[in-house]
Design a protein around this motif. Structure first.
Motif: not given
Length: 293
Positions: A182-189
């Motif tokens: 899978a692809c990696l989605r990096v979430v930063h808030g």
């Protein structure tokens, strides 16, 4: 001790879903799958009842993992399925089992009609104390359709704190993306300027500058990891707002959400941070909690 993908099994639909997820994870990792069934001692008043005594309770406790193992071996013939019966308190037994787990998998009940988990006291206690990654999996058939049968093409989502990035957490997420193809989605808030809370008009230039700085910080943290895992497709999302909310939103399209938990040796105080706690209760995909220093 040999490493295993370990799952806590009590016969509930939640633990069956966790066992199915864990079996597929064991196949991907090339590791045995261990089903841990905890038999709690029967209280004395119940032990005196002829139909509800300890022998009857033990019979059903042993039947649950045996039948589950048979089903898993038929569905995943390439996976070596082991069974372990242990007497004791579930939270303590499962925390101890986590010492040889890679990872430990537990089931959590999905909220009917609403996205998220119901995380029981045992699950929270294990997550707070286990020294290996713990994955919580929702039961199959929940209304969101994002239980243990999540399509593998969905991305792995990583919650990233650029102020204190941890190699253990980031490495787990990249390796999970490789394992699941899978692809990696990096979430930063990141937090908006304080004047937003007072209803003042936004400073568009300042907001754009802050957004660019936060996005650059994400890219800087991920640069060496992109080089280490060149085959992983990485999507960087640096978004204004609470990190927990952003991760919960991202979980709707995720195959796995990866968050961290700082290891605290003291028996006092909180052992699960507020972001991870919120994700555990509201995410609609399996959640991996990775302990780190």
């Amino acid at each position: 001790m040999p490493r295993t993908v370990t799952v806590g099994l009590d016969g509930s639909p939640e633990s069956r879903a966790a066992a199915d997820w864990a079996a597929r994870e064991a196949r991907l990792r090339g590791l045995p799958l261990k089903l841990v069934n905890v038999w709690e001692p029967v209280p004395e008043p119940i032990a005196q009842a002829p139909l509800l005594g300890p022998e009857t309770h033990q019979h059903w406790s042993e039947r649950i993992p045996r039948e589950a193992a048979e089903e898993l071996r038929a569905a995943h013939p390439e996976v070596d399925v082991l069974i372990e019966h242990v007497t004791g308190r579930p939270a303590e037994v499962l925390t101890d089992a986590a010492k040889d787990a890679e990872p430990l998998v537990l089931g959590s009940r999905g909220l009917s009609g609403v996205g998220g988990f119901v995380v029981g006291s045992v699950g929270l206690a294990v997550v707070a104390r286990a020294e290996c990654p713990v994955v919580l999996v929702r039961a199959e058939g929940d209304t969101s359709g994002t239980g243990s049968t999540v399509p593998p093409s969905r991305p792995v989502v990583l919650g990233l704190d650029t102020r204190a990035p941890d190699d253990t957490l980031i490495g787990f997420a990249f390796e999970a993306a490789v394992l699941h193809g899978a692809c990696l989605r990096v979430v930063h808030g990141w937090n908006e300027p304080p004047y937003i809370a007072y209803g003042l008009p936004p400073d568009l230039e300042q907001n754009a500058r802050l957004g660019a700085e936060e996005a650059a910080a994400v890219s800087e943290v991920l640069r060496p990891w992109r080089q280490k895992f060149p085959t992983v497709d990485v999507v960087e999302d640096s978004l204004s707002g609470k990190a927990a909310n952003r991760l919960v939103d991202a979980s709707a399209e995720a195959s796995l959400v990866v968050v961290g938990r700082r290891i605290r040796r003291s028996p006092l105080g909180a052992h699960i941070g507020p972001v991870t706690h919120a994700v555990l209760h509201h995410a609609t995909a399996p959640v991996a909690v990775v302990p780190h220093d």
